[in-house]
Write a protein that holds these residues in place. Structure first.
Motif, short mmCIF file in Angstrom:
data_model
loop_
_atom_site.label_atom_id
_atom_site.label_comp_id
_atom_site.label_asym_id
_atom_site.label_seq_id
_atom_site.Cartn_x
_atom_site.Cartn_y
_atom_site.Cartn_z
N ARG A 50 0.88 -1.18 0.00
CA ARG A 50 0.00 0.00 0.00
C ARG A 50 0.91 1.22 0.00
NH1 ARG A 50 -2.12 -3.71 3.44
NH2 ARG A 50 -4.13 -4.51 2.83
N GLY A 51 1.06 1.81 -1.15
CA GLY A 51 1.99 2.92 -1.29
C GLY A 51 1.53 4.17 -0.58
N ASP A 52 2.49 4.91 -0.10
CA ASP A 52 2.24 6.20 0.51
C ASP A 52 2.18 7.24 -0.61
OD1 ASP A 52 2.07 8.44 2.08
OD2 ASP A 52 4.02 8.20 3.04
N PRO A 58 8.74 12.94 5.08
CA PRO A 58 8.30 13.24 6.45
C PRO A 58 7.00 14.05 6.45
CG PRO A 58 10.56 14.00 6.07
CD PRO A 58 10.03 13.49 4.77
N PRO A 59 6.26 13.99 7.56
CA PRO A 59 5.03 14.78 7.64
C PRO A 59 5.31 16.26 7.36
CG PRO A 59 5.17 13.28 9.48
CD PRO A 59 6.48 13.19 8.74
N LEU A 60 4.35 16.90 6.83
CA LEU A 60 4.35 18.30 6.42
C LEU A 60 5.15 18.51 5.13
CD1 LEU A 60 3.16 21.03 7.05
CD2 LEU A 60 5.21 21.59 8.33
N LEU A 61 6.34 17.98 5.02
CA LEU A 61 7.10 18.13 3.77
C LEU A 61 6.41 17.41 2.62
CD1 LEU A 61 10.81 17.71 4.96
CD2 LEU A 61 9.56 19.82 4.46
N GLY A 62 5.89 16.22 2.90
CA GLY A 62 5.17 15.47 1.87
C GLY A 62 3.91 16.20 1.43
#
Length: 125
Positions: A50-52, A58-62
């Motif tokens: 299950r791809g991200d 990292p959170p926020l940067l993504g």
């Protein structure tokens, strides 16, 4: 009467041996089914991935990267009538989506660990 008594004797002897054979059959079934439960997945089978959607950033940067990609797509498609407020809240909305996706992945992983049949269905469907 003599014929009936012989018949009764034969039914009693067969009924006394019936529980013994029933018990042995139940033990055989238990050994077959419980000692080595059927497996639906082989070691060579693929795994569930299950791809991200944020490329494991990292959170926020993504979320910022995804927002910038969406803005680029809107410019390419000549969609310029998006107000400033929705653009500002877009990162927060994307963070919520990512959190929800993580929860769904964890819940499904727990279900797959509890049921090999479910895991096999997720692999092959």
């Amino acid at each position: 009467n003599l014929h009936n008594s012989k018949k009764d004797d034969s039914t009693q002897s067969s009924s006394s041996s019936a529980p013994a054979t029933t018990e042995s059959l139940i033990k055989q079934l238990d050994n077959l089914l419980l000692s080595s439960p059927p497996t639906f997945i082989k070691p060579t089978d693929p795994t569930v991935t299950r791809g991200d959607p944020y490329n494991n950033m990292p959170p926020l940067l993504g979320e910022i990267a995804v927002q910038q990609q969406k803005q680029k797509e809107r410019k390419e498609q000549s969609i310029t009538n998006v107000a400033l407020a929705p653009q500002l809240f877009e990162v927060g909305e994307l963070m919520g989506e990512r959190r929800q996706w993580s929860r769904l992945v964890q819940a499904e992983r727990a279900r797959e660990e509890a049921s090999e049949i479910r895991r096999a269905m997720n692999i092959y469907t």
